[in-house]
Design a protein around this motif. Structure first.
Motif, short mmCIF file in Angstrom:
data_model
loop_
_atom_site.label_atom_id
_atom_site.label_comp_id
_atom_site.label_asym_id
_atom_site.label_seq_id
_atom_site.Cartn_x
_atom_site.Cartn_y
_atom_site.Cartn_z
N TYR A 309 0.82 -1.08 -0.11
CA TYR A 309 0.01 0.04 0.12
C TYR A 309 0.93 1.35 -0.09
CZ TYR A 309 -3.52 -3.25 1.72
OH TYR A 309 -4.49 -4.41 1.98
N VAL A 310 2.14 1.33 0.39
CA VAL A 310 3.13 2.30 0.66
C VAL A 310 4.04 2.41 -0.47
CG1 VAL A 310 4.71 3.14 2.15
CG2 VAL A 310 2.66 1.80 3.03
N PRO A 311 3.65 3.64 -1.40
CA PRO A 311 4.68 3.92 -2.37
C PRO A 311 5.93 4.75 -1.99
CG PRO A 311 2.77 5.28 -2.65
CD PRO A 311 2.47 4.38 -1.47
N LEU A 312 6.83 4.00 -1.66
CA LEU A 312 7.95 4.62 -1.17
C LEU A 312 8.49 5.67 -2.22
CD1 LEU A 312 10.21 5.19 1.27
CD2 LEU A 312 11.38 3.29 0.07
N SER A 313 8.64 5.53 -3.44
CA SER A 313 9.28 6.44 -4.32
C SER A 313 8.56 7.63 -4.45
CB SER A 313 9.34 5.82 -5.81
OG SER A 313 10.15 4.59 -5.63
N THR A 314 7.16 7.89 -4.00
CA THR A 314 6.68 9.18 -4.09
C THR A 314 7.32 10.06 -3.38
OG1 THR A 314 4.90 8.43 -2.43
CG2 THR A 314 4.58 8.16 -4.83
N VAL A 315 7.72 9.69 -2.20
CA VAL A 315 8.39 10.31 -1.15
C VAL A 315 9.99 10.50 -1.44
CG1 VAL A 315 9.33 10.44 1.21
CG2 VAL A 315 6.93 9.47 0.69
N LEU A 316 10.73 9.42 -1.91
CA LEU A 316 11.96 9.57 -2.55
C LEU A 316 11.99 10.76 -3.61
CD1 LEU A 316 13.22 5.85 -2.64
CD2 LEU A 316 13.49 7.51 -0.80
N LYS A 317 10.99 10.90 -4.47
CA LYS A 317 11.02 11.56 -5.53
C LYS A 317 11.06 12.82 -5.21
CE LYS A 317 7.20 12.24 -7.78
NZ LYS A 317 5.97 12.23 -8.41
N ARG A 318 10.60 13.47 -4.12
CA ARG A 318 10.22 14.88 -3.71
C ARG A 318 11.69 15.41 -3.30
NH1 ARG A 318 5.84 13.71 0.32
NH2 ARG A 318 4.46 12.71 -1.16
N SER A 319 12.82 14.41 -2.84
CA SER A 319 14.24 14.72 -2.54
C SER A 319 15.17 14.04 -3.24
CB SER A 319 14.31 14.70 -1.21
OG SER A 319 13.82 13.39 -0.61
N PRO A 320 15.52 14.21 -4.53
CA PRO A 320 15.96 13.34 -5.29
C PRO A 320 17.56 13.52 -4.69
CG PRO A 320 15.13 14.70 -6.56
CD PRO A 320 14.47 14.78 -5.27
N ALA A 351 6.18 7.83 4.12
CA ALA A 351 5.32 7.16 3.13
C ALA A 351 4.23 6.64 3.86
CB ALA A 351 6.21 6.22 2.37
N ALA A 352 4.27 5.63 4.86
CA ALA A 352 3.29 5.17 5.67
C ALA A 352 2.32 6.08 6.24
CB ALA A 352 3.88 4.05 6.72
N GLN A 353 2.86 7.09 6.86
CA GLN A 353 2.04 8.24 7.53
C GLN A 353 1.19 9.03 6.30
OE1 GLN A 353 4.91 10.67 9.58
NE2 GLN A 353 4.83 9.28 11.22
N GLU A 354 1.85 9.25 5.30
CA GLU A 354 1.20 9.75 4.04
C GLU A 354 0.06 9.01 3.90
OE1 GLU A 354 3.44 11.39 1.30
OE2 GLU A 354 4.64 12.63 2.41
N PHE A 355 0.12 7.59 3.75
CA PHE A 355 -0.72 6.71 3.22
C PHE A 355 -2.02 6.76 4.20
CE2 PHE A 355 -2.74 2.56 3.31
CZ PHE A 355 -3.06 2.65 2.09
N GLN A 356 -1.68 6.70 5.52
CA GLN A 356 -2.61 6.85 6.70
C GLN A 356 -3.63 8.04 6.51
OE1 GLN A 356 -0.28 6.33 10.44
NE2 GLN A 356 -1.64 4.70 10.72
N LYS A 357 -2.99 9.01 6.18
CA LYS A 357 -3.73 10.34 5.76
C LYS A 357 -4.52 10.24 4.52
CE LYS A 357 -3.31 15.25 5.39
NZ LYS A 357 -4.43 15.40 4.29
N TYR A 358 -4.06 9.63 3.43
CA TYR A 358 -4.67 9.33 2.48
C TYR A 358 -6.09 8.46 2.64
CZ TYR A 358 -6.21 7.29 -2.08
OH TYR A 358 -6.93 6.92 -3.17
N VAL A 359 -5.91 7.27 3.39
CA VAL A 359 -7.00 6.45 3.72
C VAL A 359 -7.99 7.35 4.63
CG1 VAL A 359 -7.88 4.45 4.92
CG2 VAL A 359 -5.55 4.47 3.88
N ALA A 360 -7.41 8.06 5.57
CA ALA A 360 -8.65 8.75 6.36
C ALA A 360 -9.35 9.84 5.41
CB ALA A 360 -7.77 9.60 7.32
N ASP A 361 -8.58 10.38 4.57
CA ASP A 361 -9.37 11.57 3.59
C ASP A 361 -10.40 10.90 2.80
OD1 ASP A 361 -7.92 13.41 4.85
OD2 ASP A 361 -6.50 13.67 3.02
N ARG A 362 -9.91 9.65 2.33
CA ARG A 362 -10.86 8.71 1.46
C ARG A 362 -12.13 8.51 2.17
NH1 ARG A 362 -11.36 3.09 -0.90
NH2 ARG A 362 -11.92 3.48 -3.05
N ILE A 363 -11.94 7.91 3.52
CA ILE A 363 -13.09 7.56 4.23
C ILE A 363 -14.10 8.83 4.47
CG2 ILE A 363 -13.83 6.91 6.57
CD1 ILE A 363 -11.28 5.02 6.37
N GLU A 364 -13.40 9.87 4.60
CA GLU A 364 -14.16 11.13 4.94
C GLU A 364 -15.03 11.40 3.31
OE1 GLU A 364 -13.48 15.77 6.30
OE2 GLU A 364 -11.94 14.41 6.43
#
Length: 451
Positions: A309-320, A351-364
């Motif tokens: 569930y956790v796309p690590l590269s989305t975070v790595l991409k922000r600080s190449p 990345a895991a924390q951002e995914f948790q936030k994504y899930v919470a936003d999606r549920i909302e």
């Protein structure tokens, strides 16, 4: 044209500073000095270029002498890893207290806390896996130079469109590789055959077939280049082919937990595999994507199911640049791979924390969709999420193929989902070429404008 000049880290001038034994200077070290030294290790592992600014003006000692003491401290705490350099010198790591705190947090997150596995409907799990795999495929490709927007890349994958250029091909390849790992390769031990298969998927139609199915040779003249500031440098020269072949045997054994080493936490091992592939650079191209793919392979093989569930590269991409420097610090500062481990651990947590936030936003959003539409009919979680998507995006559309792909369901089930929502007046359909595309229906459009 020749290769760009080699990049070398700035290092302090220590010729006038004695290199003491750790045990001798530590007994004489006061509390203020100890605090400065430990602050250079945690919460972030610092190199000289940052450390010198952190301690400048300190009344304890000069930055150079403090760095000398810090290096002695780190050497005292260092533990050898199985990774060796071209001179047969081991890379070492310092196991910090924050390392164990982060590993505990990740064990909780990736072992079930991330979503609450037992209470999550199956359709939600499949959606989140697809979303994670897609985001990782896109970002991992963009890290390696794929030029496309995230929105265009997602549309490419969702609509299963044929790639039109090399960037799109890279993304499709990465997506297929991640699916192969999740569905098949995680159940197989690592081998040269599996590496060649995975590499072939990652580089299909972006790399000449004569360099697929084999490790690079010295005649391939492979170097790693990167931009530091405004100048292009050679940032890494991989070891020769003889060393590479010998080390790939050891790496494969290590990945299969067959090297006879002491226990190491699976997340740390996955990070070391990531680094090891980057250092050896076994292929003429695609090594970065392969390193990140093997990171996922190892964790999925060791039942860290939520890593999908956790796309690590989305975070790595922000600080190449930070990602690249984590490699450089590790190689050029006495083979101290703690820099790379520390960086990766912090990014996995992010990345895991951002995914948790994504899930919470999606549920909302799904909850808001329920309130706005106020439907009395029973709909499933997939349909509820799709309505939330239509409410949140004025340009939203869907097809049987896209709904099937995103939720990992059959086309027949996807068609039933969409037809039912059309029957309720929430969606409308329109034929466009070979596709039947669904748009927001009148009832849903009315709900969009409801405050």
């Amino acid at each position: 044209m020749g290769n760009p000049p080699q990049f070398f880290l700035e290092k302090p001038n220590l010729r006038d500073f004695p290199q003491g034994k750790f045990t001798s200077f530590w007994d004489k070290t006061g509390d203020a000095k100890r605090q400065l030294l430990f602050a250079a290790n945690e919460p972030k592992y610092l190199y000289w270029d940052t450390f010198k600014h952190k301690v400048i003006g300190s009344k304890v000692e000069s930055p150079e002498l403090l760095w000398t003491d810090l290096k002695e401290l780190r050497k005292f705490l260092a533990v050898a890893t199985p990774v060796i350099d071209r001179n047969n010198k081991h890379f070492t790591s310092v196991h910090l207290s924050t390392t164990y705190q982060i590993l505990h947090e990740l064990d909780m997150l990736l072992g079930g806390k991330l979503l609450g596995k037992s209470n999550l409907p199956q359709e939600s799990r499949e959606f989140y896996i697809t979303r994670g795999v897609m985001e990782e495929a896109i970002s991992s490709s963009q890290l390696e130079g794929a030029h496309t927007t995230r929105a265009a890349a997602k549309k490419l994958l969702i609509e299963n469109r044929k790639p039109q250029n090399e960037s799109e091909q890279m993304i499709v390849n990465n997506y297929k590789a991640m699916l192969a790992i999740d569905e098949e390769y995680k159940n197989r031990s690592l081998s040269e055959e599996l590496l060649f298969e995975l590499h072939a998927i990652l580089t299909r139609e972006t790399l000449s077939t004569d360099v697929q199915g084999r490790f690079r040779t010295d005649s391939d003249n492979i170097i790693v280049q990167g931009t530091v500031g405004s100048q292009t440098f050679t940032t890494h020269v991989p070891p020769n082919e003889t060393f590479l072949r010998a080390e790939m045997i050891r790496l494969i054994r290590y990945a299969n937990d067959d090297l006879g080493e002491k226990y190491l936490h699976p997340i740390l091992k996955a990070i070391l595999l990531h680094f090891w592939i980057g250092y050896l650079h076994p292929f003429s191209d695609g090594n970065g994507r392969l390193a990140r793919a093997l990171f996922y392979w190892y964790l999925l093989r060791h039942e860290y199911w939520a890593i999908s569930y956790v796309p690590l590269s989305t975070v790595l991409k922000r600080s190449p640049m930070q990602y690249a420097m984590a490699y450089i610090y590790s190689e050029q500062d006495d083979n101290d791979v703690t820099y790379f481990i520390d960086y990766q651990l912090r990014k996995i947590v992010q990345a895991a924390q951002e995914f948790q936030k994504y899930v919470a936003d999606r549920i909302e959003k799904n909850s808001e969709a329920k309130k706005k539409i106020a439907y009395s009919h029973t709909i499933n979680e997939r349909q509820e999420a799709l309505l939330g998507y239509f409410l949140s995006d004025k340009n939203a559309t869907a097809t049987t193929s896209s709904h099937s792909m995103v939720n990992r369901i059959s086309r027949q089930t996807a068609a039933k989902d969409l037809s039912y929502l059309q029957k309720l007046g929430l969606l409308r359909s329109q034929r466009e070429g070979k596709y039947i595309r669904f748009y927001a229906g009148k009832r849903l459009q009315t709900a969009k404008h409801t405050t």
